[in-house]
Design an enzyme around this catalytic site. Sequence first.
Site, PDB file in Angstrom:
ATOM      1  N   THR B  27       0.869  -1.150   0.153  1.00 40.17           N
ATOM      2  CA  THR B  27       0.142  -0.097   0.103  1.00 40.17           C
ATOM      3  C   THR B  27       0.810   1.306  -0.088  1.00 40.17           C
ATOM      4  O   THR B  27       2.080   1.351   0.641  1.00 40.17           O
ATOM      5  CB  THR B  27      -0.976  -0.107   1.064  1.00 40.17           C
ATOM      6  OG1 THR B  27      -2.111   0.836   0.886  1.00 40.17           O
ATOM      7  CG2 THR B  27      -0.266   0.296   2.506  1.00 40.17           C
ATOM      8  N   CYS B  33      -2.563   7.812   8.310  1.00 40.20           N
ATOM      9  CA  CYS B  33      -3.159   6.100   8.093  1.00 40.20           C
ATOM     10  C   CYS B  33      -2.047   5.136   8.749  1.00 40.20           C
ATOM     11  O   CYS B  33      -1.099   5.650   8.720  1.00 40.20           O
ATOM     12  CB  CYS B  33      -3.535   5.783   6.484  1.00 40.20           C
ATOM     13  SG  CYS B  33      -4.655   6.912   6.018  1.00 40.20           S
ATOM     14  N   HIS B  50      -5.541  -1.031   5.326  1.00 38.38           N
ATOM     15  CA  HIS B  50      -5.050   0.409   5.111  1.00 38.38           C
ATOM     16  C   HIS B  50      -6.199   1.217   5.672  1.00 38.38           C
ATOM     17  O   HIS B  50      -7.222   1.671   5.206  1.00 38.38           O
ATOM     18  CB  HIS B  50      -4.675   0.895   3.874  1.00 38.38           C
ATOM     19  CG  HIS B  50      -4.413   2.120   3.523  1.00 38.38           C
ATOM     20  ND1 HIS B  50      -3.731   2.574   2.639  1.00 38.38           N
ATOM     21  CD2 HIS B  50      -4.196   3.296   4.366  1.00 38.38           C
ATOM     22  CE1 HIS B  50      -3.436   3.758   2.743  1.00 38.38           C
ATOM     23  NE2 HIS B  50      -3.839   4.292   3.701  1.00 38.38           N
TER      24      HIS B  50
END
Lengths: 209, 163
Positions: B27, B33, B50
Site C-alpha cells: 500500500t 493512516c 489500510h
Amino acid sequence: MSFDQEITLYHLDVLKEVGNIGAGHAATALSTLLGKTIDMKVPLVKIVSFDDMMEMAGGSENIVVSIFLRIEGEISGSMFFILPLPQAESFIRTMTQDESFSFDTPPYSEIGLSAMQEMGNILSGTYLSSLSDFTQLNLYPTVPALSVDMVGAIISYGLVELSQVSDQAIVIDTALFGEGHEGEGVTGQFFLLPDPDSFHVLFKSLGVE
Amino acid sequence: MGEIKQQVIKVGIADLKVVNAPDTIRTAGLGSCVGLVLYDQVSKRAGLLHIMLPNSILSRSDTVNVAKFADTGVKALIEQMGVSTTRLKAKMAGGAQMFQFSSQKDMMRIGPRNVGAIKDQLKLHRIPLLGEDVGGNSGRTIEFDTATSLLHIRTVNAGETIL
C-alpha cells in the site's frame, strides 16, 4: 449530506465558479510574484473516491511539494496547493536567485523552503480571500504547512474530517500553468475540499438551495 | 503450464486484501493512516489493512466501510485470513503526524490515535506485534513479502527500513 443524492450538476457548476474565482486571483498573484504570465485551466469539480483523489494528484506515491492549510470559520475544509518537484525547484530558484537549490537530497536549504512557504501563504491567502469576498463568509485559515512527501500521505490528512461521513470527496481542482506550457505539465494544482457540513452553508451564501 | 508469476497486489486507502505466497502485498502513501499486516507463516498467507480512522463510532455515515476503521478493519481482516488467530502475527507502519499546527484539534492527532487503536485491537485478539515503524512526520509506502515475512518500508526523507 450524502453527495450522490443531494448534489446536482447545478451545484457542481457553482463550485466550479468558486474554483474559477479563487484560483484566478491566485494565478494573478503568482504571475506578479514571478514576473511571468500564468494561466489557469477550467476548474474540475468532481465527486471522487479517496483513491481517485490520489490519482488526480499523480498517484499516492508521487512526490510533491505541498502547502496545506485548514479553513475554519463559517465553513471548514482543507486546502492544498501542490507542485511537482521540478516546478517548485524552478520557482524557488527564481524567488531566491539561488540556482543551486535542489530537491535531490535532503536536507533542503532553509531559505529555499522559506521562500516556498511564503509563496504558499500568498497563493492560498489570495484564493481564500477572494472566496470570502465572493461568498461573504468569514473564513479563518490556519498558517499553511509545507511538506515534501508522497501525495497520498499528504492528502489523506485533509480527508480525515470527510472520511467520517463519506467514502467520497467533492474536490475543486484548479491547475495553473505557465505561458505556452499547457501541454508540458501542470505548474501547480489547487485542491479545495470543503468538509461535508459546509456545503449547505456554502450554497446558501451563494443563493443556491 | 506457465511458471507461477509473482504478483504485487495493491491495497487502496480504506481497503483490505489477502494474498498467498509468492505474491507480495503493498500500500502506498501512508501518512496518518496505518498499514497493518497480519500473516501466517505456516500457510504463507498475509493480509493488509489500510485504515484511516481509529474507531467506527466516529462514523456519521449510514453505510460503514469496515476497512476504514481500526476496530472493524482488524476484525474483518482476521475473518478474511480464515486461519486461527493463534497462528497470526502482526507488523505495522504509518501513523505519522504529517503537519504540525499550533492549534491542535483532536482530529489532527489522528496518526498516533490510529496506532493506539490498532494496538488495542491486536491485544484484544491476542495477536503478537512483531514489528512497527510508526509516528514521525514522513509518508510511507509498505510492501510485505509472504515468502520471507519481511515488511519493507520506504520513505522519501528517511530511506528504507525492513521489519
